[in-house]
Scaffold this motif. Structure first.
Motif, PDB file in Angstrom:
ATOM      1  N   UNK A   1       0.846  -1.191   0.000  1.00  0.00           N
ATOM      2  CA  UNK A   1       0.000   0.000   0.000  1.00  0.00           C
ATOM      3  C   UNK A   1       0.886   1.248   0.000  1.00  0.00           C
ATOM      4  N   UNK A   2       0.612   2.169  -0.917  1.00  0.00           N
ATOM      5  CA  UNK A   2       1.418   3.381  -1.021  1.00  0.00           C
ATOM      6  C   UNK A   2       1.159   4.317   0.154  1.00  0.00           C
ATOM      7  N   UNK A   3       2.165   5.141   0.430  1.00  0.00           N
ATOM      8  CA  UNK A   3       2.041   6.069   1.550  1.00  0.00           C
ATOM      9  C   UNK A   3       0.880   7.035   1.388  1.00  0.00           C
ATOM     10  N   UNK A   4       0.616   7.457   0.126  1.00  0.00           N
ATOM     11  CA  UNK A   4      -0.506   8.372  -0.103  1.00  0.00           C
ATOM     12  C   UNK A   4      -1.823   7.743   0.337  1.00  0.00           C
ATOM     13  N   UNK A   5      -1.983   6.433   0.053  1.00  0.00           N
ATOM     14  CA  UNK A   5      -3.209   5.732   0.447  1.00  0.00           C
ATOM     15  C   UNK A   5      -3.278   5.587   1.966  1.00  0.00           C
ATOM     16  N   UNK A   6      -2.150   5.299   2.592  1.00  0.00           N
ATOM     17  CA  UNK A   6      -2.130   5.161   4.047  1.00  0.00           C
ATOM     18  C   UNK A   6      -2.549   6.471   4.723  1.00  0.00           C
ATOM     19  N   UNK A   7      -1.956   7.568   4.274  1.00  0.00           N
ATOM     20  CA  UNK A   7      -2.277   8.865   4.861  1.00  0.00           C
ATOM     21  C   UNK A   7      -3.729   9.247   4.610  1.00  0.00           C
ATOM     22  N   UNK A   8      -4.206   8.937   3.419  1.00  0.00           N
ATOM     23  CA  UNK A   8      -5.611   9.246   3.097  1.00  0.00           C
ATOM     24  C   UNK A   8      -6.539   8.473   4.031  1.00  0.00           C
ATOM     25  N   UNK A   9      -6.235   7.196   4.280  1.00  0.00           N
ATOM     26  CA  UNK A   9      -7.064   6.392   5.171  1.00  0.00           C
ATOM     27  C   UNK A   9      -7.037   6.936   6.600  1.00  0.00           C
ATOM     28  N   UNK A  10      -5.848   7.307   7.077  1.00  0.00           N
ATOM     29  CA  UNK A  10      -5.742   7.839   8.437  1.00  0.00           C
ATOM     30  C   UNK A  10      -6.546   9.127   8.568  1.00  0.00           C
ATOM     31  N   UNK A  11      -6.489   9.986   7.544  1.00  0.00           N
ATOM     32  CA  UNK A  11      -7.263  11.233   7.573  1.00  0.00           C
ATOM     33  C   UNK A  11      -8.762  10.945   7.589  1.00  0.00           C
ATOM     34  N   UNK A  12      -9.178   9.917   6.836  1.00  0.00           N
ATOM     35  CA  UNK A  12     -10.595   9.544   6.849  1.00  0.00           C
ATOM     36  C   UNK A  12     -11.022   9.038   8.226  1.00  0.00           C
ATOM     37  N   UNK A  13     -10.158   8.262   8.859  1.00  0.00           N
ATOM     38  CA  UNK A  13     -10.464   7.769  10.200  1.00  0.00           C
ATOM     39  C   UNK A  13     -10.501   8.923  11.208  1.00  0.00           C
ATOM     40  N   UNK A  14      -9.614   9.901  11.028  1.00  0.00           N
ATOM     41  CA  UNK A  14      -9.616  11.074  11.909  1.00  0.00           C
ATOM     42  C   UNK A  14     -10.915  11.856  11.761  1.00  0.00           C
TER      43      UNK A  14
ATOM     44  N   UNK B   1      -5.180  13.864  13.321  1.00  0.00           N
ATOM     45  CA  UNK B   1      -4.930  14.931  12.352  1.00  0.00           C
ATOM     46  C   UNK B   1      -3.480  15.411  12.443  1.00  0.00           C
ATOM     47  N   UNK B   2      -3.006  15.635  13.671  1.00  0.00           N
ATOM     48  CA  UNK B   2      -1.633  16.096  13.870  1.00  0.00           C
ATOM     49  C   UNK B   2      -0.628  15.054  13.378  1.00  0.00           C
ATOM     50  N   UNK B   3      -0.975  13.792  13.577  1.00  0.00           N
ATOM     51  CA  UNK B   3      -0.096  12.700  13.175  1.00  0.00           C
ATOM     52  C   UNK B   3       0.119  12.696  11.661  1.00  0.00           C
ATOM     53  N   UNK B   4      -0.969  12.828  10.907  1.00  0.00           N
ATOM     54  CA  UNK B   4      -0.845  12.843   9.451  1.00  0.00           C
ATOM     55  C   UNK B   4      -0.129  14.099   8.971  1.00  0.00           C
ATOM     56  N   UNK B   5      -0.388  15.237   9.635  1.00  0.00           N
ATOM     57  CA  UNK B   5       0.279  16.482   9.249  1.00  0.00           C
ATOM     58  C   UNK B   5       1.784  16.370   9.466  1.00  0.00           C
ATOM     59  N   UNK B   6       2.181  15.725  10.548  1.00  0.00           N
ATOM     60  CA  UNK B   6       3.612  15.541  10.824  1.00  0.00           C
ATOM     61  C   UNK B   6       4.263  14.682   9.761  1.00  0.00           C
ATOM     62  N   UNK B   7       3.593  13.596   9.383  1.00  0.00           N
ATOM     63  CA  UNK B   7       4.145  12.724   8.349  1.00  0.00           C
ATOM     64  C   UNK B   7       4.244  13.432   7.000  1.00  0.00           C
ATOM     65  N   UNK B   8       3.314  14.331   6.741  1.00  0.00           N
ATOM     66  CA  UNK B   8       3.308  15.031   5.456  1.00  0.00           C
ATOM     67  C   UNK B   8       4.354  16.132   5.366  1.00  0.00           C
ATOM     68  N   UNK B   9       4.484  16.893   6.466  1.00  0.00           N
ATOM     69  CA  UNK B   9       5.204  18.165   6.364  1.00  0.00           C
ATOM     70  C   UNK B   9       6.441  18.291   7.241  1.00  0.00           C
ATOM     71  N   UNK B  10       6.786  17.264   8.034  1.00  0.00           N
ATOM     72  CA  UNK B  10       7.927  17.440   8.920  1.00  0.00           C
ATOM     73  C   UNK B  10       9.217  17.576   8.100  1.00  0.00           C
ATOM     74  N   UNK B  11      10.190  18.331   8.592  1.00  0.00           N
ATOM     75  CA  UNK B  11      11.402  18.651   7.844  1.00  0.00           C
ATOM     76  C   UNK B  11      12.220  17.440   7.405  1.00  0.00           C
ATOM     77  N   UNK B  12      12.145  16.349   8.180  1.00  0.00           N
ATOM     78  CA  UNK B  12      12.955  15.182   7.835  1.00  0.00           C
ATOM     79  C   UNK B  12      12.481  14.495   6.565  1.00  0.00           C
TER      80      UNK B  12
END
Length: 302
Positions: free
Chosen positions: A1-14, A53-64
């Motif tokens: 499963x691609x990361x985009x799909x994982x993040x999309x699912x987590x956002x839907x659950x949020x 929500x914060x969890x997905x935002x961190x995965x999307x935008x954190x500097x690392x």
């Protein structure tokens, strides 16, 4: 499963979690005094939604840039969210057991059952996502469906030190997942109150398993061995008179289920059983194991 799909699912659950929390708060207000416990559950659910929500935002935008590297993307936190969501569902079920006998409006327990099931489904979905990511299952508490062939009795089933234990759910006030709690002492601070800890491992000289030593005692079951009044108000939980209220650490991975069961036969507890001398009743359960109804007052005084 691609990361985009994982993040999309987590956002839907949020988003679903947020919606459930708002509707749950509305139903809690409508239930009046019987909805106080669900008002607390609604706030806890809303808190998890914010953190998702914060969890997905961190995965999307954190500097690392973890999200940019598919091999390094860190989704390990999903297991914690799944576990905490399931404990909310367990607490919702406990609240149903508590208010059903005293509420004159039979629609209140029924409506709350819908939310308990919604929380359970969210937990299962997060757990399934975690299993796909980590490639290994994570066991979380389950709410079982009562058998239609016999009159159900509500029990809370778990083990301590590998010893099967069975306790009537009416003695359980809540299940509290406190991963960062300091349980090294003899008391636990919970919502400004100090509760004595009943550490069954120490009291009964049970050995911790080496591989579980870092996971043990992360979950706390609040019990009332005696008939102490317990209230949940709009400002939080009021434990009232603390006499008879204790915190019991539980092993997360041995913590099995809320079950409805009339199975088993009342027998004497074997002398080699860890809870010999501390039980009210003992059953020979499926698989030949003895399941004990523990007498918390005896353990607390020992």
């Amino acid at each position: 499963m691609k990361n985009e799909k994982k993040l999309w699912l987590i956002e839907q659950y949020a988003q679903k979690t947020w919606t459930v929390s708002l509707t749950l708060a509305q139903e809690a207000a409508r239930a009046g005094e019987f909805g106080r416990g669900y008002a607390v559950l609604a706030e806890e659910t809303r808190h998890i939604a914010r953190r998702l929500y914060d969890y997905t935002a961190t995965l999307k935008f954190e500097p690392t840039g973890l999200f940019e590297n598919a091999e390094n993307a860190d989704f390990k936190g999903i297991a914690d969210f799944a576990l905490q969501m399931k404990f909310l569902a367990v607490n919702a079920a406990i609240e149903i057991f508590r208010i059903a006998p005293v509420s004159m409006d039979f629609n209140i327990p029924k409506s709350m059952l819908v939310f308990a099931e919604e929380l359970r489904n969210l937990a299962v979905n997060l757990d399934q996502l975690n299993e796909k990511i980590s490639k290994k299952p994570f066991i979380i508490p389950e709410v079982a469906t009562p058998s239609s062939t016999r009159e159900p009795s509500e029990f809370f089933l778990y083990t301590i030190g590998g010893q099967p234990l069975l306790e009537n759910v009416s003695n359980i006030m809540e299940v509290h997942y406190c991963k960062k709690a300091d349980l090294a002492g003899e008391t636990l601070s919970l919502r400004g109150n100090t509760l004595p800890i009943i550490d069954c491992y120490k009291r009964l000289n049970l050995a911790y398993l080496a591989e579980e030593s870092d996971k043990i005692m992360q979950t706390i079951m609040i019990i009332k061995p005696t008939g102490v009044k317990f209230e949940i108000g709009s400002q939080g939980v009021n434990l009232g008179d603390l006499s008879g209220i204790c915190a019991v650490p539980i092993d997360d991975f041995d913590f099995n289920a809320i079950v409805y069961s009339a199975a088993g036969k009342d027998v004497a507890v074997g002398e080699n059983h860890a809870f010999h001398g501390f039980s009210r009743e003992c059953w020979d359960f499926i698989g030949g194991e003895q399941v004990v109804f523990v007498d918390w007052e005896k353990i607390a005084k020992n």
